[in-house]
Design a protein around this motif. Structure first.
Motif, PDB file in Angstrom:
ATOM      1  N   PHE A 177     -38.975  25.932 -71.488  1.00 50.10           N
ATOM      2  CA  PHE A 177     -37.721  25.198 -71.566  1.00 50.10           C
ATOM      3  C   PHE A 177     -37.325  24.583 -70.220  1.00 50.10           C
ATOM      4  N   THR A 178     -38.322  24.336 -69.373  1.00 47.26           N
ATOM      5  CA  THR A 178     -38.032  23.643 -68.117  1.00 47.26           C
ATOM      6  C   THR A 178     -37.421  22.274 -68.398  1.00 47.26           C
ATOM      7  N   GLU A 179     -37.936  21.626 -69.446  1.00 49.00           N
ATOM      8  CA  GLU A 179     -37.385  20.373 -69.950  1.00 49.00           C
ATOM      9  C   GLU A 179     -36.887  20.610 -71.373  1.00 49.00           C
ATOM     10  N   PRO A 180     -36.005  19.737 -71.878  1.00 47.44           N
ATOM     11  CA  PRO A 180     -35.518  19.911 -73.253  1.00 47.44           C
ATOM     12  C   PRO A 180     -36.656  19.957 -74.258  1.00 47.44           C
ATOM     13  N   VAL A 181     -36.481  20.769 -75.297  1.00 44.25           N
ATOM     14  CA  VAL A 181     -37.488  20.944 -76.349  1.00 44.25           C
ATOM     15  C   VAL A 181     -36.885  20.481 -77.676  1.00 44.25           C
ATOM     16  N   GLU A 182     -37.662  19.714 -78.454  1.00 45.70           N
ATOM     17  CA  GLU A 182     -37.194  19.233 -79.744  1.00 45.70           C
ATOM     18  C   GLU A 182     -37.691  20.132 -80.873  1.00 45.70           C
ATOM     19  N   TYR A 183     -36.779  20.438 -81.816  1.00 47.76           N
ATOM     20  CA  TYR A 183     -37.104  21.231 -82.996  1.00 47.76           C
ATOM     21  C   TYR A 183     -36.771  20.393 -84.229  1.00 47.76           C
ATOM     22  N   THR A 184     -37.749  20.288 -85.138  1.00 49.79           N
ATOM     23  CA  THR A 184     -37.561  19.503 -86.350  1.00 49.79           C
ATOM     24  C   THR A 184     -37.430  20.430 -87.551  1.00 49.79           C
ATOM     25  N   VAL A 185     -36.328  20.265 -88.287  1.00 47.89           N
ATOM     26  CA  VAL A 185     -36.033  21.087 -89.452  1.00 47.89           C
ATOM     27  C   VAL A 185     -36.207  20.231 -90.710  1.00 47.89           C
ATOM     28  N   THR A 186     -36.871  20.779 -91.728  1.00 46.52           N
ATOM     29  CA  THR A 186     -37.063  20.039 -92.973  1.00 46.52           C
ATOM     30  C   THR A 186     -36.741  20.916 -94.179  1.00 46.52           C
ATOM     31  N   TYR A 187     -36.236  20.258 -95.216  1.00 49.48           N
ATOM     32  CA  TYR A 187     -36.043  20.899 -96.518  1.00 49.48           C
ATOM     33  C   TYR A 187     -36.027  19.808 -97.572  1.00 49.48           C
ATOM     34  N   ARG A 188     -37.056  19.771 -98.391  1.00 43.26           N
ATOM     35  CA  ARG A 188     -37.200  18.766 -99.433  1.00 43.26           C
ATOM     36  C   ARG A 188     -37.029  17.372 -98.828  1.00 43.26           C
ATOM     37  N   THR A 189     -35.987  16.645 -99.208  1.00 44.33           N
ATOM     38  CA  THR A 189     -35.829  15.280 -98.702  1.00 44.33           C
ATOM     39  C   THR A 189     -35.105  15.218 -97.358  1.00 44.33           C
ATOM     40  N   ALA A 190     -34.574  16.345 -96.889  1.00 41.72           N
ATOM     41  CA  ALA A 190     -33.770  16.354 -95.661  1.00 41.72           C
ATOM     42  C   ALA A 190     -34.619  16.676 -94.440  1.00 41.72           C
ATOM     43  N   ALA A 192     -34.065  16.891 -89.894  1.00 43.68           N
ATOM     44  CA  ALA A 192     -33.201  16.744 -88.722  1.00 43.68           C
ATOM     45  C   ALA A 192     -33.930  17.258 -87.492  1.00 43.68           C
ATOM     46  N   THR A 193     -33.751  16.558 -86.380  1.00 42.51           N
ATOM     47  CA  THR A 193     -34.370  16.973 -85.123  1.00 42.51           C
ATOM     48  C   THR A 193     -33.281  17.362 -84.134  1.00 42.51           C
ATOM     49  N   TYR A 194     -33.380  18.591 -83.610  1.00 47.79           N
ATOM     50  CA  TYR A 194     -32.435  19.114 -82.629  1.00 47.79           C
ATOM     51  C   TYR A 194     -33.090  19.136 -81.248  1.00 47.79           C
ATOM     52  N   THR A 195     -32.306  18.797 -80.234  1.00 44.87           N
ATOM     53  CA  THR A 195     -32.781  18.871 -78.855  1.00 44.87           C
ATOM     54  C   THR A 195     -32.144  20.077 -78.185  1.00 44.87           C
ATOM     55  N   VAL A 196     -32.999  21.008 -77.706  1.00 44.97           N
ATOM     56  CA  VAL A 196     -32.527  22.238 -77.082  1.00 44.97           C
ATOM     57  C   VAL A 196     -32.660  22.121 -75.570  1.00 44.97           C
ATOM     58  N   THR A 197     -31.543  22.310 -74.876  1.00 49.50           N
ATOM     59  CA  THR A 197     -31.526  22.252 -73.415  1.00 49.50           C
ATOM     60  C   THR A 197     -31.100  23.597 -72.859  1.00 49.50           C
ATOM     61  N   VAL A 198     -31.843  24.094 -71.890  1.00 52.83           N
ATOM     62  CA  VAL A 198     -31.510  25.359 -71.229  1.00 52.83           C
ATOM     63  C   VAL A 198     -30.994  25.062 -69.827  1.00 52.83           C
ATOM     64  N   GLU A 199     -29.801  25.571 -69.524  1.00 51.41           N
ATOM     65  CA  GLU A 199     -29.222  25.438 -68.189  1.00 51.41           C
ATOM     66  C   GLU A 199     -29.146  26.805 -67.536  1.00 51.41           C
ATOM     67  N   GLN A 200     -29.507  26.853 -66.254  1.00 47.46           N
ATOM     68  CA  GLN A 200     -29.456  28.108 -65.518  1.00 47.46           C
ATOM     69  C   GLN A 200     -28.245  28.122 -64.598  1.00 47.46           C
ATOM     70  N   SER A 201     -27.479  29.202 -64.685  1.00 48.32           N
ATOM     71  CA  SER A 201     -26.297  29.330 -63.852  1.00 48.32           C
ATOM     72  C   SER A 201     -25.890  30.795 -63.794  1.00 48.32           C
ATOM     73  N   ASP A 202     -25.525  31.242 -62.609  1.00 46.52           N
ATOM     74  CA  ASP A 202     -25.085  32.628 -62.449  1.00 46.52           C
ATOM     75  C   ASP A 202     -23.567  32.744 -62.355  1.00 46.52           C
ATOM     76  N   ALA A 203     -22.920  31.719 -61.828  1.00 48.98           N
ATOM     77  CA  ALA A 203     -21.483  31.777 -61.587  1.00 48.98           C
ATOM     78  C   ALA A 203     -20.812  30.580 -62.253  1.00 48.98           C
ATOM     79  N   PRO A 204     -20.203  30.759 -63.415  1.00 52.62           N
ATOM     80  CA  PRO A 204     -19.566  29.639 -64.105  1.00 52.62           C
ATOM     81  C   PRO A 204     -18.339  29.136 -63.356  1.00 52.62           C
TER      82      PRO A 204
END
Length: 465
Positions: A177-190, A192-204
């Motif tokens: 997850f160094t770079e965004p990763v795409e996940y494609t979800v399918t069901y019959r005719t549907a 959708a592609t989701y883009t997953v981004t991971v951010e690193q932070s210790d102190a919000p």
């Protein structure tokens, strides 16, 4: 003698049949044979329904964007000799469920027919069993924040999906997850592609604090607010009061905390508040340390009670006029809802949201057709009751700075002067300030975006050095 016995038998048989029929509680006659009033098939347009004869339901699946407002019954069959209340060629509106009756003589069964659009969506996303993703279903994005100590090149996701859907790459498959990763979800005719981004932070820089251990365990009103913050406020994070109390979260860079507390049915006294939010009461010492060191708080809805615990009030009083409804039974607004800001229109909290309402400056928060719980934590001003005969009395005795007003002169938005270290508190207790509407698409409401804008304004204002 034989005629008399036959007459007795006939009477007994008739009485038994009458008794059996009279004991029947459902809408079917006990005289029917099993199967003589069943619905056997139903097709709408070219889509065949799935029949559940136990639940008396039919579900017809269609593509995710299919127009269901005028669907034609293209085929329908029932048990031999039975008739149906709809026939081939009938056109029905399936934006809501329809009833189909199968009748055979004096026996009948009612089926509920509904149409479901194919759905392909990610419903939950968790990395390494600990880090919960914030899902934006509109933009198909997922944001996951993790500590800098985590190796983001090899993280394992657990992915929840809508019913029947599949996803690629698969749940449980390690990813970089160094770079965004795409996940494609399918069901019959549907699909959708989701883009997953991971951010690193210790102190919000900003946190949404809640009673639950994670966002997914919050009620829907609070979830809507918390998810919005994580999606829209840079370097923000969800933390629990237990996280704050035990020091599990690094607040060294945090400028502002937001707590939005919803309780179905509302609360109207201090005891109800403390019994509903024990984790917040237990974390008071750590929360006051944050505030007295210069940190600021946004307290909305019943969280406004917490200003007393922070020591911000002069008289130690909580809002004196509070109520609320239950989400599922909330009222549907018959016109726009708003509150007034009068001479405070230039206050930073209200930038970009002020309109002229009945000749006064005010803020619209929702339009007609919105379902709202009217959850309110406000200050009644008046000599009749409440302890504050005039607004000046409230200012002097309670120590607050009034910013927003109800139609009856109540104070519904207010703040407290900054403390010696620069910490400030803004409170929003208006019943018109609402994040989640049960059964209503709030994104289609022309005024509801003002809720987010005002909240962003308040967080920015409180984050200022």
């Amino acid at each position: 003698m034989k005629a008399i016995n036959f007459f007795k038998q006939l009477c007994i048989a008739t009485a038994l049949l009458t008794a059996v029929a009279g004991c029947n509680d459902d809408n079917t006659s006990n005289l029917r044979l099993d199967g003589d009033t069943w619905l056997e098939s139903l097709t709408l347009d070219e889509y065949e329904g799935v029949i559940d004869n136990d639940a008396m339901t039919v579900v017809v699946g269609v593509p995710e964007t299919y127009d269901v407002s005028a669907m034609t019954v293209s085929a329908i069959t029932a048990s031999a000799g039975a008739e149906t209340s709809v026939r081939v060629g009938d056109v029905l509106n399936f934006t809501y469920p329809q009833s189909v009756t199968v009748r055979n003589g004096d026996a009948y069964l009612d089926y509920t027919v509904s149409v479901q659009h194919d759905a392909a969506s990610i419903t939950s996303f968790v990395l390494n069993g600990s880090y919960i993703g914030v899902i934006n279903q509109t933009n198909r994005t997922i944001l996951v924040r993790v500590p800098t100590t985590e190796d983001v090149t090899n993280m394992v996701p657990a992915i929840g999906l809508s019913e029947g859907a599949t996803v690629t790459p698969a749940s449980g498959e390690a990813q970089d997850f160094t770079e965004p990763v795409e996940y494609t979800v399918t069901y019959r005719t549907a699909s959708a592609t989701y883009t997953v981004t991971v951010e690193q932070s210790d102190a919000p820089s900003a946190v949404y604090v809640g009673l639950a251990t994670s966002i997914s365990e919050l009620n829907l009103e609070e979830q809507e607010a918390a998810n919005w913050m994580l999606q829209n406020v840079a370097n923000s994070q969800y933390v629990s009061f237990d996280d704050v109390r035990t020091g599990r979260v690094d607040l060294s860079e945090c400028r502002v905390m937001w707590w939005h507390l919803h309780i179905d049915g509302g609360i109207d006294n201090r005891d109800r508040f403390t019994s509903s939010a024990p984790a917040a009461i237990q974390a008071v010492t750590a929360m006051r340390d944050f505030y007295e060191a210069g940190g600021s708080l946004l307290l909305s809805r019943y969280a406004t009670y917490y200003a007393v615990d922070m020591g911000a009030t002069a008289d130690g009083n909580n809002p004196n006029n509070c109520w609320g409804q239950v989400e599922e039974n909330g009222e549907i607004t018959k016109g726009p809802w708003s509150f007034y800001v009068d001479d405070n229109a230039s206050h930073p909290v209200f930038q970009g949201v002020v309109s002229s309402i009945d000749g006064r400056n005010g803020v619209y928060t929702c339009d007609a057709g919105y379902r709202i719980t009217n959850s309110t934590a406000q200050w009644h001003i008046g000599a009749d009751w409440g302890g504050y005969a005039t607004l000046d009395d409230w200012r002097n005795l309670h120590g607050g700075l009034d910013l927003g007003y109800g139609g009856d002169g109540a104070v519904v938005v207010w703040e407290y002067p900054e403390n010696a270290a620069g910490g400030r508190i803004v409170c929003i207790g208006s019943g018109a300030y609402d994040w989640y509407s049960y059964g209503v698409d709030a994104s289609a409401d022309q005024y509801h975006a003002n809720v987010a804008t005002m909240t962003q304004n308040a967080l920015n204002y409180l984050s200022e050095e």
